[in-house]
Design an enzyme around this catalytic site. Structure first.
Site, PDB file in Angstrom:
ATOM      1  N   GLU A 186      16.181   8.565  -3.156  1.00  0.00           N
ATOM      2  CA  GLU A 186      16.017   8.856  -1.728  1.00  0.00           C
ATOM      3  C   GLU A 186      17.363   8.839  -1.003  1.00  0.00           C
ATOM      4  O   GLU A 186      17.595   9.656  -0.103  1.00  0.00           O
ATOM      5  CB  GLU A 186      15.049   7.850  -1.125  1.00  0.00           C
ATOM      6  CG  GLU A 186      13.626   8.055  -1.623  1.00  0.00           C
ATOM      7  CD  GLU A 186      12.686   6.914  -1.273  1.00  0.00           C
ATOM      8  OE1 GLU A 186      11.622   7.180  -0.704  1.00  0.00           O
ATOM      9  OE2 GLU A 186      13.021   5.747  -1.572  1.00  0.00           O
ATOM     10  N   ALA A 218      14.910   0.323  -4.563  1.00  0.00           N
ATOM     11  CA  ALA A 218      14.881  -0.792  -3.630  1.00  0.00           C
ATOM     12  C   ALA A 218      14.683  -2.083  -4.441  1.00  0.00           C
ATOM     13  O   ALA A 218      14.190  -2.043  -5.575  1.00  0.00           O
ATOM     14  CB  ALA A 218      13.758  -0.610  -2.617  1.00  0.00           C
ATOM     15  N   GLY A 272      14.540   4.261  -4.334  1.00  0.00           N
ATOM     16  CA  GLY A 272      15.406   4.293  -3.166  1.00  0.00           C
ATOM     17  C   GLY A 272      16.758   4.919  -3.442  1.00  0.00           C
ATOM     18  O   GLY A 272      17.396   5.464  -2.539  1.00  0.00           O
TER      19      GLY A 272
END
Length: 261
Positions: free
Chosen positions: A113, A65, A110
């Site tokens: 993920e 992120a 992220g």
């Protein structure tokens, strides 16, 4: 679609989605997540697309992120950012079409993920994996504490998350984080070939299989096999089942010619 941070291409029965912020190592900010949400809507609507490949531009899949956006967030803003990421990744996980992550480089935070929300993960030999959030003073926020443990087991997931260490593609393969590892120059071709192989099978059956696996893994075995029986029975209402079995008995091939009904 008006996309700034994502490239979207159709190639026959498959779609290629590329996170395209190479200068930021494809880091996920609010704008990119919103665009990705729109891409998922397009993938849902387009009945011609039967499988999806997701990759990243440049030397990174997704490096995480966007820290520059996150660093000054309040508690409320941080929670909302996590909710947005989880909503988008959950939509991807529930997409009624198989999704293959072609992990070409940094697959961190992220990015890891995002990869975990895909059905199948294949990696370049140059890919790096990890959940480095604890080194930044935060937890994984887009499903990492949940999907990583479900994928590689609780012990391996806790070690990766607690230590924030980065692992290479061979180690990711050893622990079951990725399905296979390829040289960088053939990664996308291999991902497309896999997507086309899947797309050539009966689309409704593939969709039902995805739903049955995803639902079943979250529940007890008795509930899971009961649901499997339901989707198995539902297949017998489709043209694909009738034509597929007829072709088998008559020694014909329907590969690539199912009607998606």
């Amino acid at each position: 679609m008006n996309l700034k941070n994502i490239a979207f291409e159709k190639e026959g029965k498959i779609a290629l989605v590329t996170i395209n912020r190479p200068k930021a190592l494809n880091a996920l900010n609010t704008e990119t997540l919103a665009e990705f949400d729109n891409v998922i809507t397009e993938l849902e609507k387009d009945s011609e697309i039967l499988a999806v490949v997701i990759t990243g531009a440049g030397k990174s899949f997704v490096a995480g992120a966007d820290i520059s956006e996150m660093k000054d967030m309040s508690v409320i803003e941080g929670r909302e950012f996590g909710i947005l990421g989880n909503k988008v990744f959950r939509r991807l996980e529930n997409l009624g079409k198989p999704v293959i992550a072609a992990l070409n480089g940094f697959t961190l935070g992220g990015g890891c993920e995002l990869a975990l929300a895909c059905d199948i993960r294949i990696a370049s030999t140059k890919a790096k994996f990890g959940q480095p959030e604890t080194g930044l003073g935060i937890t994984p926020g887009f499903g990492g504490t949940q999907r990583l443990a479900r994928t590689v087991g609780i012990g391996a997931a806790k070690e990766l998350i607690y230590t924030a260490k980065i692992i290479n593609a061979n180690e990711a393969y050893r622990i079951g984080l990725v399905n296979s590892v390829f040289e960088p120059e053939v990664l996308i071709d291999e991902a497309k070939a896999l997507a086309n192989t899947i797309a050539n099978n009966a689309p409704v059956a593939v969709k039902f299989c995805k739903v049955a696996i995803n639902r079943g893994i979250q529940t007890d075995i008795d509930t899971a096999v009961a649901y499997e029986s339901e989707v198995f029975g539902s297949c017998f209402s489709t043209e694909d089942q009738k034509e597929g079995m007829d072709a088998f008995l008559n020694k014909k091939s329907l590969v690539g010619n199912f009607k998606n009904k």
